[in-house]
Design a protein around this motif. Structure first.
Motif, PDB file in Angstrom:
ATOM      1  N   THR A 124     -29.462 -42.986 -40.431  1.00 44.18           N
ATOM      2  CA  THR A 124     -30.807 -42.339 -40.701  1.00 44.18           C
ATOM      3  C   THR A 124     -30.833 -42.065 -41.892  1.00 44.18           C
ATOM      4  OG1 THR A 124     -30.711 -42.211 -38.316  1.00 44.18           O
ATOM      5  CG2 THR A 124     -31.227 -40.044 -39.882  1.00 44.18           C
ATOM      6  N   SER A 125     -29.201 -41.416 -42.780  1.00 41.24           N
ATOM      7  CA  SER A 125     -29.100 -41.088 -43.591  1.00 41.24           C
ATOM      8  C   SER A 125     -29.417 -41.395 -44.843  1.00 41.24           C
ATOM      9  CB  SER A 125     -27.488 -40.557 -43.746  1.00 41.24           C
ATOM     10  OG  SER A 125     -26.769 -41.804 -44.188  1.00 41.24           O
ATOM     11  N   GLN A 126     -29.560 -43.190 -45.437  1.00 38.48           N
ATOM     12  CA  GLN A 126     -30.347 -44.118 -45.957  1.00 38.48           C
ATOM     13  C   GLN A 126     -31.140 -43.969 -46.180  1.00 38.48           C
ATOM     14  OE1 GLN A 126     -27.834 -45.243 -43.696  1.00 38.48           O
ATOM     15  NE2 GLN A 126     -25.455 -45.905 -45.424  1.00 38.48           N
ATOM     16  N   CYS A 127     -31.902 -43.498 -44.972  1.00 37.63           N
ATOM     17  CA  CYS A 127     -33.704 -43.528 -44.795  1.00 37.63           C
ATOM     18  C   CYS A 127     -33.714 -42.624 -46.070  1.00 37.63           C
ATOM     19  CB  CYS A 127     -33.893 -43.653 -43.120  1.00 37.63           C
ATOM     20  SG  CYS A 127     -34.229 -44.835 -42.524  1.00 37.63           S
ATOM     21  N   ARG A 128     -33.106 -41.246 -45.340  1.00 37.57           N
ATOM     22  CA  ARG A 128     -33.304 -40.172 -45.832  1.00 37.57           C
ATOM     23  C   ARG A 128     -33.523 -39.620 -47.490  1.00 37.57           C
ATOM     24  NH1 ARG A 128     -34.564 -39.670 -40.991  1.00 37.57           N
ATOM     25  NH2 ARG A 128     -36.364 -40.489 -42.566  1.00 37.57           N
ATOM     26  N   GLU A 129     -31.998 -40.483 -48.300  1.00 41.20           N
ATOM     27  CA  GLU A 129     -31.990 -41.074 -49.394  1.00 41.20           C
ATOM     28  C   GLU A 129     -33.435 -41.765 -49.990  1.00 41.20           C
ATOM     29  OE1 GLU A 129     -28.081 -41.957 -49.921  1.00 41.20           O
ATOM     30  OE2 GLU A 129     -27.007 -40.510 -48.504  1.00 41.20           O
ATOM     31  N   LEU A 130     -33.633 -42.573 -50.057  1.00 44.21           N
ATOM     32  CA  LEU A 130     -34.609 -43.449 -50.208  1.00 44.21           C
ATOM     33  C   LEU A 130     -35.724 -42.705 -49.774  1.00 44.21           C
ATOM     34  CD1 LEU A 130     -35.783 -46.229 -51.193  1.00 44.21           C
ATOM     35  CD2 LEU A 130     -36.034 -46.943 -48.539  1.00 44.21           C
ATOM     36  N   GLU A 131     -36.617 -41.787 -49.416  1.00 38.83           N
ATOM     37  CA  GLU A 131     -37.635 -40.987 -48.946  1.00 38.83           C
ATOM     38  C   GLU A 131     -37.129 -40.542 -50.444  1.00 38.83           C
ATOM     39  OE1 GLU A 131     -38.900 -41.707 -45.111  1.00 38.83           O
ATOM     40  OE2 GLU A 131     -38.201 -39.640 -45.531  1.00 38.83           O
ATOM     41  N   LYS A 132     -36.160 -39.762 -50.538  1.00 39.27           N
ATOM     42  CA  LYS A 132     -36.344 -38.104 -51.390  1.00 39.27           C
ATOM     43  C   LYS A 132     -35.686 -38.707 -52.514  1.00 39.27           C
ATOM     44  CE  LYS A 132     -32.462 -35.475 -52.194  1.00 39.27           C
ATOM     45  NZ  LYS A 132     -30.894 -34.879 -51.916  1.00 39.27           N
ATOM     46  N   ALA A 133     -35.518 -40.524 -52.941  1.00 38.88           N
ATOM     47  CA  ALA A 133     -35.551 -40.931 -54.302  1.00 38.88           C
ATOM     48  C   ALA A 133     -36.910 -41.022 -54.862  1.00 38.88           C
ATOM     49  CB  ALA A 133     -34.854 -41.860 -54.336  1.00 38.88           C
ATOM     50  N   VAL A 134     -37.778 -41.227 -53.827  1.00 44.31           N
ATOM     51  CA  VAL A 134     -38.787 -42.097 -53.962  1.00 44.31           C
ATOM     52  C   VAL A 134     -40.108 -41.212 -54.130  1.00 44.31           C
ATOM     53  CG1 VAL A 134     -38.572 -44.465 -53.940  1.00 44.31           C
ATOM     54  CG2 VAL A 134     -39.577 -42.899 -52.060  1.00 44.31           C
ATOM     55  N   GLY A 135     -39.359 -39.314 -54.331  1.00 50.20           N
ATOM     56  CA  GLY A 135     -41.136 -38.850 -53.635  1.00 50.20           C
ATOM     57  C   GLY A 135     -42.097 -38.442 -52.281  1.00 50.20           C
ATOM     58  N   GLY A 136     -40.381 -38.368 -51.332  1.00 47.82           N
ATOM     59  CA  GLY A 136     -40.994 -38.260 -49.533  1.00 47.82           C
ATOM     60  C   GLY A 136     -41.407 -39.133 -49.559  1.00 47.82           C
ATOM     61  N   ALA A 137     -41.898 -38.921 -48.136  1.00 45.13           N
ATOM     62  CA  ALA A 137     -42.056 -40.216 -47.415  1.00 45.13           C
ATOM     63  C   ALA A 137     -43.652 -40.972 -47.182  1.00 45.13           C
ATOM     64  CB  ALA A 137     -41.733 -39.921 -45.443  1.00 45.13           C
ATOM     65  N   GLN A 138     -44.698 -40.074 -47.169  1.00 48.35           N
ATOM     66  CA  GLN A 138     -45.779 -40.657 -48.075  1.00 48.35           C
ATOM     67  C   GLN A 138     -46.131 -41.621 -49.065  1.00 48.35           C
ATOM     68  OE1 GLN A 138     -48.812 -40.473 -45.589  1.00 48.35           O
ATOM     69  NE2 GLN A 138     -49.112 -42.318 -47.079  1.00 48.35           N
ATOM     70  N   HIS A 139     -45.090 -40.730 -49.837  1.00 53.42           N
ATOM     71  CA  HIS A 139     -44.986 -41.738 -51.002  1.00 53.42           C
ATOM     72  C   HIS A 139     -44.706 -42.846 -51.190  1.00 53.42           C
ATOM     73  CE1 HIS A 139     -46.007 -42.943 -55.818  1.00 53.42           C
ATOM     74  NE2 HIS A 139     -44.337 -43.165 -55.373  1.00 53.42           N
ATOM     75  N   LEU A 140     -43.478 -42.977 -50.263  1.00 51.85           N
ATOM     76  CA  LEU A 140     -43.159 -44.274 -49.962  1.00 51.85           C
ATOM     77  C   LEU A 140     -43.957 -45.489 -48.681  1.00 51.85           C
ATOM     78  CD1 LEU A 140     -39.989 -46.330 -49.890  1.00 51.85           C
ATOM     79  CD2 LEU A 140     -39.074 -45.082 -47.711  1.00 51.85           C
ATOM     80  N   ALA A 141     -44.851 -44.756 -48.148  1.00 53.99           N
ATOM     81  CA  ALA A 141     -45.202 -45.381 -47.082  1.00 53.99           C
ATOM     82  C   ALA A 141     -46.365 -46.510 -48.390  1.00 53.99           C
ATOM     83  CB  ALA A 141     -45.742 -44.814 -46.288  1.00 53.99           C
ATOM     84  N   SER A 142     -47.000 -45.083 -49.480  1.00 57.50           N
ATOM     85  CA  SER A 142     -48.061 -45.633 -50.247  1.00 57.50           C
ATOM     86  C   SER A 142     -47.373 -46.284 -50.595  1.00 57.50           C
ATOM     87  CB  SER A 142     -48.373 -44.397 -50.895  1.00 57.50           C
ATOM     88  OG  SER A 142     -48.768 -43.973 -50.122  1.00 57.50           O
ATOM     89  N   VAL A 143     -47.170 -47.029 -51.012  1.00 60.81           N
ATOM     90  CA  VAL A 143     -45.671 -47.669 -52.134  1.00 60.81           C
ATOM     91  C   VAL A 143     -45.547 -49.295 -51.421  1.00 60.81           C
ATOM     92  CG1 VAL A 143     -44.419 -48.713 -53.663  1.00 60.81           C
ATOM     93  CG2 VAL A 143     -44.765 -46.113 -53.799  1.00 60.81           C
TER      94      VAL A 143
END
Length: 411
Positions: A124-143
């Protein structure tokens, strides 16, 4: 581990399987896995998979199967699992002696002996860090086609890098379960295919290339450890000489890229554009061929294994058959016949009565509990039995349609 041989008319010539718990008891797995004490970490021993392959090929050999007739082979692996090859392993893989079963040659080849798999939810902590690093959950989904998920490989790699940097430093190649199995047949590292690669939170699904920002957020030097992704139907090369010498495969037998189990289902069911497939299991899974996807916070968009220019959407609903069985037991005396009769006795649309049935916390959407509404949109505590049965079935299927449309499916 299952094997199936088919001829050019798709007739089944041979099938068999190896059961991890029963046939390989020395690994002491339950359901082929280890569930760790935190109840979140779930792994499988890599050597068990290799030994299962040895075992299934020996079974085929002793049954008199004619390996020289095999023109090509491919496979499907559970999605999201990962395998970590230790530095120098490629030489051992290339030069494995046909005198020995493969698991004996490869026993020192893995920097992580127990592979994280799809059931793992410890990142879970790695997931939050990844989303934060790329500009949020929706941005990660879009990529990448999905927001960050605990089981997805990028987050699993990040956890290994964080918790066991030495094992990561010792790793020269990271495979998915699918490309790992392909590597065993190829005698060299097989590339990850686009379709299975899109279940990692690392692949840009539009460009079909690794996302630099996602790689950097997970671990250093990750791109060279992953290799270049390829279309899911790529011919990777001829089978390793090991198999010609040990089992009598023709040296001309081709190895086609392996993919994930979900993409393989779309290919195996021969879905076409506009088709929709629903698997009614413990979890219900919906997958569809899609032309212009709109990645969302719920569900997944993967590259289509059959046609690299299009996509497949995947939605998972946790409250599947167990919920249907519960209502069957409550409202139809435990009988599917009675359940079906009750369903037929009510009209489509259920006279405006609507229900949402989430026995356990749902994935799509994140909700729990049973919620019933009458035709006036008022919340009610119960329905007559036959109304309850139709409300369950209609509610489950309407949810599938609504979420499919959100991902870009057009009815």
């Amino acid at each position: 581990m299952k094997v199936i041989a088919i001829d050019e008319q798709l007739r089944v010539i041979y099938e068999d399987n190896v059961h991890f718990d029963k046939d390989l008891p020395e690994f002491k797995t339950q359901g082929g896995v280890y569930i760790h004490s935190d109840r979140l970490t779930v792994t499988s021993p890599v050597l068990m998979w290799v030994k299962a392959l040895d075992m299934i090929l020996e079974k085929m050999k002793s049954s008199g199967f004619n390996f020289s007739q095999v023109r090509a082979l491919s496979g499907a692996g559970q999605q999201h699992g990962s395998v970590y090859w230790k530095k120098g392993s490629i030489q051992i893989l290339k030069n494995a002696s046909s005198e020995l079963p493969l698991h004996q040659s490869l026993k020192g080849c893995f920097s992580v002996s127990d592979s994280p798999i799809w059931m793992d939810s410890s990142t879970t902590s790695q997931c939050r860090e990844l989303e934060k690093a790329v500009g949020g959950a929706q941005h990660l989904a879009s990529v990448t086609g999905s927001r960050a998920y605990e089981r997805f490989t990028g987050n699993q790699i990040a956890k290994i890098y964080n918790q066991n940097p030495e094992a990561y430093r010792q790793t020269e190649r990271i495979s998915l379960v699918s490309s790992f199995a392909a590597s065993l047949f190829l005698g060299t590292y097989a590339p990850i295919d686009y379709s299975d690669g899109s279940g990692m939170n690392l692949l840009q699904i539009w460009e079909k290339a690794w996302s630099k920002s996602c790689l950097d957020a997970c671990a250093p030097g990750l791109e060279e450890r992953l290799g270049c992704p390829v279309p899911s139907h790529s011919v990777l090369g001829p089978i390793s000489p090991y198999y010609s010498q040990r089992y009598g495969f023709s040296p001309d037998c081709k190895v086609v890229a392996f993919t994930g189990d979900n993409p393989a289902s779309l290919a195996g069911m021969r879905l076409q554009e506009g088709d929709i497939a629903i698997s009614l299991g413990t979890s219900d899974t919906l997958f569809l061929w899609i032309q212009e996807p709109t990645p969302a916070l719920e569900g997944h968009i993967l590259c289509n294994p059959v046609d690299s220019q299009t996509y497949m959407a995947l939605l998972c609903f946790k409250n599947g058959s167990l919920m249907r069985e519960k209502i069957r037991d409550d409202c139809a005396s435990g009988s599917w016949d009675e359940f079906s009769k009750a369903l037929s006795s009510t009209v489509a649309g259920n006279s405006g009565n609507l229900g949402f049935y989430f026995d356990v916390m749902e994935i799509t959407p994140e909700a729990v509990g049973v919620h019933r509404f009458n035709r006036d949109n008022q919340k009610v505590s119960r329905f007559p039995k036959e109304v309850e049965i139709r409300a369950l079935i209609e509610g489950q299927f309407m949810a599938k349609r609504i979420h499919a449309e959100k991902l870009g499916y057009k009815v």
